[in-house]
Write a protein that holds these residues in place. Structure first.
Motif, PDB file in Angstrom:
ATOM      1  N   ARG A 142     -73.028 -45.616   9.770  1.00 33.07           N
ATOM      2  CA  ARG A 142     -73.627 -45.266   8.821  1.00 33.07           C
ATOM      3  C   ARG A 142     -75.112 -45.772   8.913  1.00 33.07           C
ATOM      4  N   PHE A 143     -75.399 -46.838   9.408  1.00 33.25           N
ATOM      5  CA  PHE A 143     -76.771 -47.282   9.666  1.00 33.25           C
ATOM      6  C   PHE A 143     -77.497 -46.466  10.604  1.00 33.25           C
ATOM      7  N   LEU A 144     -76.688 -45.690  11.662  1.00 32.62           N
ATOM      8  CA  LEU A 144     -77.484 -45.025  12.618  1.00 32.62           C
ATOM      9  C   LEU A 144     -77.964 -43.735  11.827  1.00 32.62           C
ATOM     10  N   LYS A 145     -76.999 -43.295  10.841  1.00 34.14           N
ATOM     11  CA  LYS A 145     -77.406 -42.127  10.119  1.00 34.14           C
ATOM     12  C   LYS A 145     -78.563 -42.244   9.456  1.00 34.14           C
ATOM     13  N   SER A 146     -78.723 -43.610   8.696  1.00 34.21           N
ATOM     14  CA  SER A 146     -79.978 -43.750   8.009  1.00 34.21           C
ATOM     15  C   SER A 146     -81.222 -43.798   9.013  1.00 34.21           C
ATOM     16  N   ILE A 147     -81.178 -44.220  10.057  1.00 30.40           N
ATOM     17  CA  ILE A 147     -82.277 -44.248  10.983  1.00 30.40           C
ATOM     18  C   ILE A 147     -82.568 -43.022  11.766  1.00 30.40           C
ATOM     19  N   ASP A 148     -81.676 -41.830  11.595  1.00 28.97           N
ATOM     20  CA  ASP A 148     -81.949 -40.544  12.060  1.00 28.97           C
ATOM     21  C   ASP A 148     -82.880 -39.676  10.822  1.00 28.97           C
ATOM     22  N   ARG A 149     -82.351 -40.322   9.559  1.00 28.66           N
ATOM     23  CA  ARG A 149     -83.039 -39.811   8.628  1.00 28.66           C
ATOM     24  C   ARG A 149     -84.568 -40.122   8.440  1.00 28.66           C
ATOM     25  N   TYR A 150     -84.719 -41.614   9.040  1.00 28.06           N
ATOM     26  CA  TYR A 150     -86.222 -41.820   8.868  1.00 28.06           C
ATOM     27  C   TYR A 150     -86.718 -41.114   9.814  1.00 28.06           C
ATOM     28  N   ARG A 151     -86.413 -41.027  10.995  1.00 28.67           N
ATOM     29  CA  ARG A 151     -87.014 -40.130  12.261  1.00 28.67           C
ATOM     30  C   ARG A 151     -87.469 -38.700  11.798  1.00 28.67           C
ATOM     31  N   LEU A 152     -86.320 -38.149  11.118  1.00 29.31           N
ATOM     32  CA  LEU A 152     -86.334 -36.622  10.584  1.00 29.31           C
ATOM     33  C   LEU A 152     -87.876 -36.765   9.501  1.00 29.31           C
ATOM     34  N   LYS A 153     -87.888 -37.650   8.852  1.00 34.67           N
ATOM     35  CA  LYS A 153     -89.011 -37.587   7.786  1.00 34.67           C
ATOM     36  C   LYS A 153     -90.215 -37.871   8.486  1.00 34.67           C
ATOM     37  N   VAL A 154     -90.221 -38.532   9.339  1.00 37.04           N
ATOM     38  CA  VAL A 154     -91.845 -39.125  10.034  1.00 37.04           C
ATOM     39  C   VAL A 154     -92.062 -38.171  11.213  1.00 37.04           C
ATOM     40  N   SER A 155     -91.143 -37.361  11.454  1.00 34.49           N
ATOM     41  CA  SER A 155     -91.347 -36.516  12.931  1.00 34.49           C
ATOM     42  C   SER A 155     -92.195 -35.454  12.395  1.00 34.49           C
ATOM     43  N   SER A 156     -93.362 -35.377  13.479  1.00 35.74           N
ATOM     44  CA  SER A 156     -94.332 -34.379  13.122  1.00 35.74           C
ATOM     45  C   SER A 156     -93.962 -32.949  14.149  1.00 35.74           C
ATOM     46  N   GLU A 157     -92.846 -33.104  14.762  1.00 34.07           N
ATOM     47  CA  GLU A 157     -92.398 -31.938  15.566  1.00 34.07           C
ATOM     48  C   GLU A 157     -92.255 -30.592  14.770  1.00 34.07           C
ATOM     49  N   PRO A 158     -92.551 -29.610  15.083  1.00 34.98           N
ATOM     50  CA  PRO A 158     -92.127 -28.372  14.269  1.00 34.98           C
ATOM     51  C   PRO A 158     -90.576 -28.252  14.228  1.00 34.98           C
ATOM     52  N   PRO A 159     -90.122 -27.457  13.184  1.00 26.91           N
ATOM     53  CA  PRO A 159     -88.457 -27.164  13.315  1.00 26.91           C
ATOM     54  C   PRO A 159     -88.176 -26.614  14.448  1.00 26.91           C
ATOM     55  N   LYS A 160     -86.750 -26.730  14.881  1.00 32.43           N
ATOM     56  CA  LYS A 160     -86.257 -25.722  16.204  1.00 32.43           C
ATOM     57  C   LYS A 160     -86.089 -24.397  15.792  1.00 32.43           C
ATOM     58  N   GLU A 161     -85.488 -24.358  14.571  1.00 35.69           N
ATOM     59  CA  GLU A 161     -85.390 -22.805  14.056  1.00 35.69           C
ATOM     60  C   GLU A 161     -86.588 -22.209  13.353  1.00 35.69           C
ATOM     61  N   ILE A 162     -86.813 -20.979  13.769  1.00 39.66           N
ATOM     62  CA  ILE A 162     -87.877 -20.194  12.847  1.00 39.66           C
ATOM     63  C   ILE A 162     -87.295 -19.782  11.611  1.00 39.66           C
ATOM     64  N   GLU A 163     -87.863 -20.163  10.740  1.00 39.44           N
ATOM     65  CA  GLU A 163     -87.582 -19.503   9.208  1.00 39.44           C
ATOM     66  C   GLU A 163     -87.732 -17.926   9.320  1.00 39.44           C
ATOM     67  N   THR A 164     -86.913 -17.116   8.825  1.00 35.70           N
ATOM     68  CA  THR A 164     -87.137 -15.823   8.573  1.00 35.70           C
ATOM     69  C   THR A 164     -87.130 -15.372   7.069  1.00 35.70           C
ATOM     70  N   SER A 165     -87.698 -14.382   6.992  1.00 34.53           N
ATOM     71  CA  SER A 165     -87.936 -13.985   5.303  1.00 34.53           C
ATOM     72  C   SER A 165     -86.626 -13.636   4.568  1.00 34.53           C
ATOM     73  N   SER A 166     -85.589 -13.523   5.376  1.00 37.94           N
ATOM     74  CA  SER A 166     -84.278 -13.404   4.885  1.00 37.94           C
ATOM     75  C   SER A 166     -83.526 -14.730   4.208  1.00 37.94           C
ATOM     76  N   GLN A 167     -84.120 -15.547   4.481  1.00 37.97           N
ATOM     77  CA  GLN A 167     -83.723 -16.928   4.048  1.00 37.97           C
ATOM     78  C   GLN A 167     -84.024 -17.373   2.468  1.00 37.97           C
ATOM     79  N   GLU A 168     -82.915 -17.648   1.923  1.00 33.54           N
ATOM     80  CA  GLU A 168     -83.008 -18.034   0.421  1.00 33.54           C
ATOM     81  C   GLU A 168     -83.349 -19.449   0.080  1.00 33.54           C
TER      82      GLU A 168
END
Length: 240
Positions: A107-133
């Motif tokens: 559970r601790f590691l999941k929190s660290i992953d969430r921190y990395r996700l928040k501070v990461s400046s990398e672009p998302p891996k998936e390209i968002e399409t106009s069909s996404q709600e």
């Protein structure tokens, strides 16, 4: 990635020792100081350029929430506490995560992953399409975008709703019914007065509960028949 400079604030020495141990098992974390009193941590926050605080809530003199509210430009925070009662207030303060003691390493590691996700400046891996709600929710005076297909389940918290995605949890003001009305019919289904789920996230189920992302959620008695029908309908419409 540079080392994540963190401090631990907890009035219980065994809790401090456990968090230090977990941090030492994670290469990117650097514990620069520990404190058993939130008041003594003020100087460290301003002088040590801290990235992340592991912060207990129930402490003498100044509790964790009071301490966080007193900081003008706080670092990222992960609450570590034995009490569930402060969860909504914690997420309203835009914390990274809310860890309930006793804290497991997974559970601790999941929190660290969430921190990395928040501070990461990398672009998302998936390209968002106009069909996404997508929906926008007001969180801490900022309109936050949520891709509906990323939602795994919704959890009612009285006057708030916690939105669970695979990578994060977001708490928004409102009730479960009002949030569901914003989402296209069939995307999520109610299984309990306090829970609505997305079928794509469903891992297993029985008469009384479902499993989603490692969590077991109850199926309310009055929702069981509808849930069964929805499962059958979902299966019949899946691609062969």
């Amino acid at each position: 990635m540079d080392k994540i400079k963190c401090i631990i604030i907890d009035d219980e020495p065994p809790a401090v020792q456990l968090m230090e141990k977990y941090c030492s098992m994670t290469d990117q974390l650097d514990v620069v100081a520990t404190f058993q009193n939130a008041v003594k941590a003020f100087t460290a926050i301003s002088e040590l350029n801290i990235d992340l605080i592991f912060l207990d809530i129930q402490m003498p003199v100044l509790n964790g929430i009071q301490f966080l509210k007193s900081l003008k430009n706080p670092p990222s925070v992960i609450f570590t506490t034995a009490y569930r009662d402060y969860a909504v207030e914690g997420f309203d303060l835009d914390i990274i995560d809310y860890l309930l003691k006793p804290i497991s390493f997974d559970r601790f590691l999941k929190s660290i992953d969430r921190y990395r996700l928040k501070v990461s400046s990398e672009p998302p891996k998936e390209i968002e399409t106009s069909s996404q709600e997508v929906l926008f929710f007001n969180i801490n005076k900022t309109h936050r975008k949520i891709v509906v297909d990323d939602i795994q389940y919704l959890e009612s918290l009285k006057d708030y709703v916690r939105i669970h995605t695979k990578d994060e949890k977001l708490v928004v003001k409102g009730n479960l019914g009002s949030v569901l009305k914003k989402i296209s019919k069939g995307k999520l289904i109610r299984i309990h007065r306090s829970f609505a789920i997305a079928f794509h996230a469903l891992k297993a189920y029985n008469q009384r509960s479902v499993e989603i992302n490692g969590e077991n959620l109850p199926i309310g008695e009055s929702y069981r028949e509808d849930f069964k029908k929805n499962v059958e309908e979902y299966q019949s419409h899946r691609p062969k």
